[in-house]
Design an enzyme around this catalytic site. Structure first.
Site, mmCIF file in Angstrom:
data_model
loop_
_atom_site.group_PDB
_atom_site.id
_atom_site.type_symbol
_atom_site.label_atom_id
_atom_site.label_comp_id
_atom_site.label_asym_id
_atom_site.label_seq_id
_atom_site.Cartn_x
_atom_site.Cartn_y
_atom_site.Cartn_z
ATOM 1 N N THR A 175 -12.000 3.196 13.174
ATOM 2 C CA THR A 175 -12.612 3.454 11.860
ATOM 3 C C THR A 175 -13.845 2.587 11.615
ATOM 4 O O THR A 175 -13.856 1.407 11.923
ATOM 5 C CB THR A 175 -11.579 3.171 10.756
ATOM 6 O OG1 THR A 175 -10.455 4.025 10.964
ATOM 7 C CG2 THR A 175 -12.155 3.420 9.374
ATOM 8 N N SER A 191 -12.775 9.560 8.189
ATOM 9 C CA SER A 191 -12.140 10.752 8.740
ATOM 10 C C SER A 191 -12.925 11.372 9.892
ATOM 11 O O SER A 191 -12.346 11.917 10.821
ATOM 12 C CB SER A 191 -11.961 11.795 7.629
ATOM 13 O OG SER A 191 -11.089 11.301 6.645
ATOM 14 N N GLY A 240 -6.611 -3.669 11.768
ATOM 15 C CA GLY A 240 -5.463 -4.572 11.802
ATOM 16 C C GLY A 240 -5.553 -5.523 12.981
ATOM 17 O O GLY A 240 -6.080 -5.168 14.040
ATOM 18 N N ARG A 267 24.397 0.264 -13.920
ATOM 19 C CA ARG A 267 23.628 -0.084 -15.105
ATOM 20 C C ARG A 267 23.950 0.848 -16.266
ATOM 21 O O ARG A 267 23.867 2.071 -16.137
ATOM 22 C CB ARG A 267 22.135 0.018 -14.782
ATOM 23 C CG ARG A 267 21.189 -0.224 -15.938
ATOM 24 C CD ARG A 267 21.054 -1.693 -16.243
ATOM 25 N NE ARG A 267 20.110 -1.927 -17.341
ATOM 26 C CZ ARG A 267 19.829 -3.144 -17.791
ATOM 27 N NH1 ARG A 267 20.393 -4.207 -17.266
ATOM 28 N NH2 ARG A 267 18.981 -3.305 -18.785
ATOM 29 N N GLY A 299 12.466 -2.431 -16.068
ATOM 30 C CA GLY A 299 11.806 -3.722 -15.889
ATOM 31 C C GLY A 299 12.216 -4.399 -14.588
ATOM 32 O O GLY A 299 11.399 -5.052 -13.928
ATOM 33 N N THR A 313 -3.218 7.482 3.579
ATOM 34 C CA THR A 313 -4.612 7.408 4.025
ATOM 35 C C THR A 313 -4.740 7.126 5.516
ATOM 36 O O THR A 313 -5.500 7.791 6.221
ATOM 37 C CB THR A 313 -5.362 6.293 3.248
ATOM 38 O OG1 THR A 313 -5.366 6.628 1.867
ATOM 39 C CG2 THR A 313 -6.781 6.130 3.745
ATOM 40 N N GLU A 334 -4.039 6.572 9.636
ATOM 41 C CA GLU A 334 -3.650 7.544 10.668
ATOM 42 C C GLU A 334 -3.976 8.975 10.224
ATOM 43 O O GLU A 334 -3.280 9.911 10.580
ATOM 44 C CB GLU A 334 -2.164 7.414 11.014
ATOM 45 C CG GLU A 334 -1.766 6.053 11.532
ATOM 46 C CD GLU A 334 -2.243 5.794 12.950
ATOM 47 O OE1 GLU A 334 -2.235 6.713 13.756
ATOM 48 O OE2 GLU A 334 -2.653 4.650 13.225
ATOM 49 N N ASP A 382 -6.216 10.830 6.706
ATOM 50 C CA ASP A 382 -6.062 11.134 5.283
ATOM 51 C C ASP A 382 -5.254 12.422 5.127
ATOM 52 O O ASP A 382 -5.481 13.409 5.842
ATOM 53 C CB ASP A 382 -7.456 11.305 4.674
ATOM 54 C CG ASP A 382 -7.399 11.795 3.253
ATOM 55 O OD1 ASP A 382 -7.301 10.959 2.350
ATOM 56 O OD2 ASP A 382 -7.428 13.035 3.049
#
Lengths: 644, 644
Positions: free
Chosen positions: A134, A140, A173, A306, A396, A417, A419, A421
């Site tokens: 990229t 893309s 990365g 809950r 919460g 997004t 690998e 879009d």
């Protein structure tokens, strides 16, 4: 219901790679789980350390051949990614970059000498690397990226260069901190001749971690999530790269600069290169669904204890899961989760078969790429929505980092997004369907280029991807357009509804494209763009159909009668809630009468009642260990129950 | 189109409080904007400092009377919240806790002596405080919270106590670090008699910032977002609170323990107390929409310059906004943003009128509370979806903190939960509609309590909330069920479609509740629960209708002809895309024929074409200054254009 039903469901979902999944549950203990509230620096340090400590039994490197330290099991490495995604998504992405993208590119695009020289170090984690595709200006449209590699026969090397800022490698990365090498994608130029995008194995840092001369590395800075992944930016200022560092499986440069390739067409060659990397998409789709299972397990178990308001029935304890609206959100998402699990398992099996069974025929390869793209898009989209819904369902508590949901949301958010879009991928799916996979890999956008002519489209014959005989029998068992008389939980009716929708949408797109091709000859962009929403809808309908087929086939394979019966109900819910969600289309196209559309909603609500007692059983079937869930609200609940 | 159209649109949207909005744009400079990538500690330090430096002109304290440092303009304080939300959401929430919730409670629930003693310090920011209502075990059902305040005539004080862990105050803003006092909600008990929930003004820290004896304060820890807000947990171990610290506007305790109140019924009194705090909900809804405008401005401007693929038309530059699917997402969201802006403006005006015009009649007050609840729910839900969509529309860039979208997403995520969970609020709306507002405030859940009997419901007569004469005229101008012959952009047709949907949904809910009341007498919870999805749908339809009415009225008020014409198109898009999104319902109930449903989709696509040239104009109309957008991708774009 017997007590071990969750375990038996888990065995069904675990599928072919059950031993690997169980090994991960046994080996990935609390040392590996997320730490809420870390700073970016702390997260990077932790993940950088842990990624090298992932036990071999987990299988992250099992896709490499045994001679280089792997196990020759590419399916196993995808499954390993799914399990890591439930433990820590930064760890998963970091491992995916190192062994999936970087190592995978060296393996798939390189040749014997690259494998021998580099794979042992890569597999062992001694050589950390990046996948530098990229660019800032090209996300893309990777075929048009601007980094150049000009061959110089004099020095027998490539001159790797970033001509301007928009051509720098971005979001990479492993770049900002750990990467020592990078597989860099660049336009190969020899003399006056351009040969398209090729991959080069390039050292980027010295042993001390300093960028090498000519290499500039920046930090992408703070991100929404994935704090443990060191994304960065890399640019090259006329960096010399040795000739033998070209990963030359698909294109070779001789010392004198002579270029050879077994694939003549540049575009076709590039998309063949990309095709070998389809595993990344399959991993991301699977990881997204895996993370969504954590979120659902947390929300369903929280909703089971809950209380919100005191019920007027004094003899009754009402918990969140008793509310119809709450159950509608959670249970339909649980049903989708089951459905995608079967579809993903089938995809991994088919992909593993293609990867280990030698060169697959072209058409088969295209179908797999299309399916991988479609399932990546829908699984990541579904994960984003599901995790968001679970956050809200926990109120919460769902906003506190200690309860895991914020991390799951933030970390997986970019999966829609990276690998590929999702919109671009669904266009690819649409194009694959419209051309019968003949030219699906001709370009990534699928539209906007003259390469795709509307004349190419043909009449549609849907291909079934799973249990063809069974599906055909089920579909044939219901009358065509069999409204009213056919039971709402007839699987054959569900299948034929999904099929008809896909077929009608595709045929409509063909008609509109043909008409556009006649009237908008001077505006080729508009021919496709005016039909874009229609094609995307068709692509989604296609994925829904193959998912239902895989679910149907998976139930058929199930031998445990009790599990099989429950899965049948879950499949009913998946099919009917999908039809309900798109009832506008079915009504508009008179596949549903108004009365039957209302009956579908009634049937969904009935299923939500029937499945109410099985909610915790169903998430139990996901088999996510408590230590991986890592949510304080569940630990507190366990403490309370132990104290009683 | 003339160049200053964005400014003229902005003037329309700025509405009655335009001067206040402009003052905020002038005064809130780059010192106040978000800092991407901060640690939690850094964010808390920065926000704690900045909250005291907000210029008075911004109006955060304008809701207080002039004698205490305010401006007697409660509408202005809500508008100030909206502008702060565009600058930094932590700053907005911190200010909202201090002056809206804490100061607002002292003002609304206290009496003269409290005002004189405390408001000057609170308004000046010298006395920082908390609004301690929510408990760990009681989020939505605040009437049942468990903290106790037992009056002791001997010491003339209350014994404030947290009986067990689930009763600790939780998620309390300003608690973990800055709060010196807290308005604490607790069950008032005198002798054997319980008087329901009351509010007490309680010191919690000494001047050095240490918790006072008996007060235990914990940190809620890391959160998904709002890092600058110090949420915490407070528990009390028999803390003595002076008698005059009871905020006693609605209930008084004499020295001897005699209890008096102008409102006899405990439940009614409590909901009257809550009703005075409706401003919080209005602020949160407005803030959510304001934040969504930042996201849309960033995504639309990015989409106007970002290219994805090279277009086949060589003479044409194709950018993201040219793609139909991209435009469909962004422009329909822009249209919703415009719609909510008009609805919010009208709500703030009506609320300000009620607050400054003396006690409103009960029914009018109920209608306002219902509208505030409904608009809070839909605006926050819409913001969550819109910001998510904008993140995805910006691809990888949208995942980087420097481009703001991750912060907008994470910070606003809890808005669907706080100041009332959206599902609970929509139930409140449903109940208000079903009872004609007579008993809407009887309980917060609206269901599950015997107090609400199905017999109470009556035939529906919809009340129009805006420009009644105009709306009536428009609706009357189209034939009933005027399919086919009526133009798709006839406002009267849109209005009558929205009305009919609401009316039919409500009548259906009434029928089902009555039937349930007959057949499920012994299961009161099920009477309501089995219809819950239906009632929630009716509530949403109601909000859609009042939003369209407000949009219609706002256009009518617009004097600038060019702005008015453009707003008309945007309103067409809002109305038609809303009908399209719910076409399943309209087809199922034969309010649309299949042919007309398809025509609606065609009309939406036509509007997306017509509005294509106005996309940046429309987000320009939101009037968010670049410095508030604070997105690196926009700065880089500006740099590129300046360099050309």
């Amino acid at each position: 219901m017997t007590d071990d039903l969750p375990n038996r469901l888990r065995e069904v979902l675990d599928g072919r790679w059950a031993p690997l999944r169980q090994a991960a549950r046994d080996k990935l203990d609390d040392r590996f789980v997320t730490v809420p509230g870390e700073t970016g620096e702390q997260a990077r340090e932790r993940i950088s350390r842990l990624v090298r400590q992932i036990p071999a039994e987990v299988g992250v490197t099992s896709g490499f051949p045994a001679e280089f330290g792997g196990a020759g099991d590419p399916g196993g490495s995808i499954v390993a990614t799914e399990t890591l995604a439930q433990v820590d998504l930064s760890l998963m992405v970091k491992a995916g970059v190192q062994w999936g993208l970087f190592g995978g590119a060296v393996f798939s695009l390189g040749t014997r000498r690259h494998h021998e020289a580099w794979l042992p170090g890569i597999v062992a984690g001694d050589v950390m690397g990046c996948f530098a595709m990229t660019e800032t200006g090209h996300g893309s449209d990777v075929q048009r990226l601007r980094t150049t590699a000009v061959y110089d026969p004099g020095t027998q090397s490539f001159d790797l260069h970033t001509p301007y800022e928009a051509a720098r490698k971005d979001y990479i990365g492993n770049a900002a901190r750990d990467g020592r090498m990078a597989v860099v994608f660049a336009q190969l130029i020899v003399g006056e001749r351009r040969h398209g995008v090729h991959a080069f194995l390039v050292p980027i840092r010295d042993d001390g971690g300093r960028p090498l001369p000519g290499v500039t590395i920046g930090d992408a800075g703070a991100k929404a999530g994935l704090l443990g992944v060191d994304n960065g930016r890399i640019s090259f200022d006329h960096v010399r790269v040795d000739r033998d560092m070209l990963l030359d499986r698909y294109g070779q440069v001789a010392p004198d600069g002579t270029y050879t390739s077994s694939i003549e067409n540049d575009t076709r060659r590039f998309f063949t290169m990309l095709g070998t990397l389809v595993r990344g998409r399959v991993s991301v789709g699977g990881a997204a669904s895996a993370a969504a299972k954590n979120a659902l397990t947390i929300a369903v178990r929280y909703g089971e204890t809950r209380r919100q308001f005191t019920a007027p029935d004094s003899d009754r304890e009402v918990v969140l899961n008793d509310y119809l609206a709450h159950r509608r959100k959670l249970l339909t998402a649980v049903a989708r989760s089951y459905a995608y699990t079967f579809a993903q398992e089938l995809l991994v099996r088919d992909l593993a078969g293609a990867l280990t069974g030698g060169e697959a025929e072209d058409r088969r390869q295209r179908e797999l790429e299309t399916r991988a793209a479609g399932l990546k898009a829908l699984q990541t989209q579904n994960a984003t929505r599901t995790i968001q819904m679970c956050r809200e369902a926990c109120g919460g508590a769902g906003y506190l980092a200690e309860n895991r949901l914020p991390g799951l949301k933030a970390d997986t958010d970019v999966f829609t997004t990276f690998e590929g879009d999702n919109t671009v991928l669904l266009q690819l799916v649409g194009k694959g369907l419209l051309t019968g996979y003949r030219d699906a890999f001709g370009s990534l956008d699928g539209w906007g280029r003259a390469a795709f002519a509307a004349e190419q489209v043909r009449e549609m014959v849907l291909e079934r991807t799973a249990a063809r005989t069974l599906i055909a029998r089920l579909v044939d068992a219901v009358p065509k357009r069999g409204d009213a008389s056919v039971g709402l939980t007839e699987r054959g009716w569900h299948l034929s509804m999904f099929e008809e929708r896909e077929k009608h949408l595709l045929e409509g797109a063909v008609r509109r494209l043909r008409r556009g091709a006649e009237t908008k000859r001077d505006r080729p962009f508009d021919i496709f763009n005016d039909v874009q929403d229609h094609v995307l809808e068709a692509a989604q309908a296609h994925v829904h159909r193959i998912v239902l087929e895989a679910f149907t086939a998976g139930i058929e394979e199930t031998t445990d009668a009790e599990a099989k019966a429950l899965l049948g109900k879950v499949c009913d819910l998946y099919a009917l809630s999908t039809i309900e969600a798109d009832k506008g289309w079915f009504l508009e196209h008179e596949r549903l009468t108004p009365a039957r559309a209302k009956a579908v909603t009634g049937a969904v609500n009935d299923l939500l009642d029937e499945l109410r007692p099985h909610m915790t059983t169903l998430v139990g079937g996901f088999g996510v260990p408590d230590v991986w869930l890592n949510a304080a609200i569940l630990r507190e609940e366990a403490d309370r129950q132990a104290a009683m």
